[in-house]
Design a protein around this motif. Structure first.
Motif, mmCIF file in Angstrom:
data_model
loop_
_atom_site.group_PDB
_atom_site.id
_atom_site.type_symbol
_atom_site.label_atom_id
_atom_site.label_comp_id
_atom_site.label_asym_id
_atom_site.label_seq_id
_atom_site.Cartn_x
_atom_site.Cartn_y
_atom_site.Cartn_z
ATOM 1 N N SER A 114 5.585 0.669 -2.491
ATOM 2 C CA SER A 114 4.264 1.075 -2.014
ATOM 3 C C SER A 114 3.834 0.113 -0.917
ATOM 4 N N THR A 162 -1.796 2.203 1.242
ATOM 5 C CA THR A 162 -2.149 3.396 0.458
ATOM 6 C C THR A 162 -1.018 4.413 0.423
ATOM 7 N N GLN A 163 0.197 4.006 0.809
ATOM 8 C CA GLN A 163 1.335 4.915 0.840
ATOM 9 C C GLN A 163 2.376 4.509 -0.206
ATOM 10 N N VAL A 166 5.270 14.194 2.546
ATOM 11 C CA VAL A 166 4.198 13.354 2.017
ATOM 12 C C VAL A 166 2.984 14.228 1.747
ATOM 13 N N GLU A 197 -1.105 14.041 0.495
ATOM 14 C CA GLU A 197 -2.210 13.096 0.392
ATOM 15 C C GLU A 197 -3.217 13.551 -0.653
ATOM 16 N N SER A 223 -7.142 12.366 -2.523
ATOM 17 C CA SER A 223 -8.361 11.581 -2.340
ATOM 18 C C SER A 223 -8.798 11.026 -3.674
ATOM 19 N N ARG A 266 -8.240 7.833 0.799
ATOM 20 C CA ARG A 266 -7.098 8.731 0.911
ATOM 21 C C ARG A 266 -5.825 7.933 0.650
ATOM 22 N N TYR A 267 -4.901 8.499 -0.125
ATOM 23 C CA TYR A 267 -3.621 7.839 -0.331
ATOM 24 C C TYR A 267 -2.514 8.880 -0.310
ATOM 25 N N GLY A 268 -1.359 8.455 0.165
ATOM 26 C CA GLY A 268 -0.241 9.377 0.336
ATOM 27 C C GLY A 268 0.902 9.082 -0.617
ATOM 28 N N GLU A 318 5.001 10.099 -1.179
ATOM 29 C CA GLU A 318 6.216 10.772 -0.737
ATOM 30 C C GLU A 318 6.850 11.483 -1.926
#
Length: 317
Positions: free
Chosen positions: A22, A25-26, A155, A157, A159, A201-203, A205
């Motif tokens: 990580s 936020t990804q 990916v 996303e 919230s 916001r976070y993504g 994969e």
């Protein structure tokens, strides 16, 4: 003892999340390096440890539900986590033989019992996607792919609300008006300090639905131990998910499991969204294991449950 080679093709019915790293936020899929035609390349991998841990939990639940008992913490750790060693490690062959005979599940997965370690009998590969990078790794009978595993990823996303309390809900459901006023006061201070409330916001994969993955087990064991393995599959099929974030819609899979024999292949188990279909070998092994658990219940649990917990703690000689 017999050697059982079980190969599985998993088909993702929903996206798969299996996080390796990580950054901010990804979150990114877990990967490893493979050598493809002499060239090192990165590829997604679902770790064997994650698969084994999931099946171990399923088998432990099946065992305890069949015996209709609860166990103390020490036995709980043995069944679900592999236990631990207390005191100086030693090898008591007679004690190990008693435990392996009475508890095929522990014999299969291994664990720390009393002051000794029982080696498990499960050997396995990682779970690899069927893709260009793994063409030289997966068996030759599987059709090769021209696509990189990267073609199967994307990916998504999400919230996440900030820590601000929802005053509207508080006014609707809280009884104490003072608590509502307290929430309003905390929110006012937060807005004055940090500015307007925002959503983060976070993504994530993921591996796309429809992707196929290959995996192999090699198990040298007796029929009861194989039955313990099948019991894990039987429990898992109630919720056939892999990876994380299943509460957000990830991880649902179907599985086609084949038993590889010298004279060909035999269906071992088919696991779909609504069913499990066992092959002849798997069904016979599970039947033998269920009969063993019934005998265990009759001999240990009707009159003396303490004997069973002593067995799990490695105290039965």
């Amino acid at each position: 003892m017999n050697h059982y080679r079980i190969e599985t093709i998993y088909t993702l019915l929903q996206p798969l999340s299996h996080i390796g790293e990580s950054e901010s936020t990804q979150s990114f899929l877990n990967t490893t390096t493979v050598v493809n035609d002499g060239v090192p390349e990165e590829v997604f991998v679902y770790t064997g440890n994650a698969l084994r841990g999931m099946l171990r939990d399923c088998g432990a639940r099946y065992l305890l539900n069949k015996l209709d008992i609860r166990v103390p913490l020490k036995a709980f750790h043995l069944l679900f986590s592999g236990g631990s060693i207390g005191g100086a490690q030693s090898l008591d062959i007679d004690q190990a033989r008693v435990i392996r005979k009475a508890l095929p599940f522990v014999s299969l997965f291994g664990g720390g019992v009393g002051n000794q370690i029982l080696d498990g009998k499960l050997k396995q590969t990682f779970v690899y996607p069927i893709c260009r990078e793994t063409n030289n790794i997966i068996p030759s009978y599987i059709e090769k792919s021209d696509y990189s595993w990267r073609h199967f990823t994307n990916v998504i996303e999400f919230s996440r609300k900030d820590d601000e309390k929802n005053v509207n809900l508080a006014e609707q459901f809280l009884i104490n008006n003072e608590e509502i006023q307290l929430i309003e006061g905390e929110n006012k201070k937060k807005k004055e300090k940090d500015g307007p409330a925002t959503q983060m916001r976070y993504g994530v994969e993921y591996l796309a639905a429809g992707t196929k993955l290959w995996h192999r087990w090699d198990i040298i064991c007796n029929e009861l131990e194989l039955g313990a393995f099948v019991s894990c599959l039987h429990e898992w099929q109630k919720q056939p998910y892999l990876g994380g974030m299943s509460g957000k819609g990830f991880g649902l899979v179907a599985a086609e499991m084949d038993l590889v024999k010298e004279d060909g292949r035999e269906s071992f188990a088919q696991i779909g969204q609504e069913f499990i279909k066992l092959g002849t070998t798997a069904e016979q092994a599970k039947k033998a294991y269920d009969e063993h658990l019934k005998e265990m219940y009759d001999s240990y649990l009707i009159d003396n449950k303490e004997e069973f917990t002593k067995l799990l703690a490695g105290e039965v000689k």
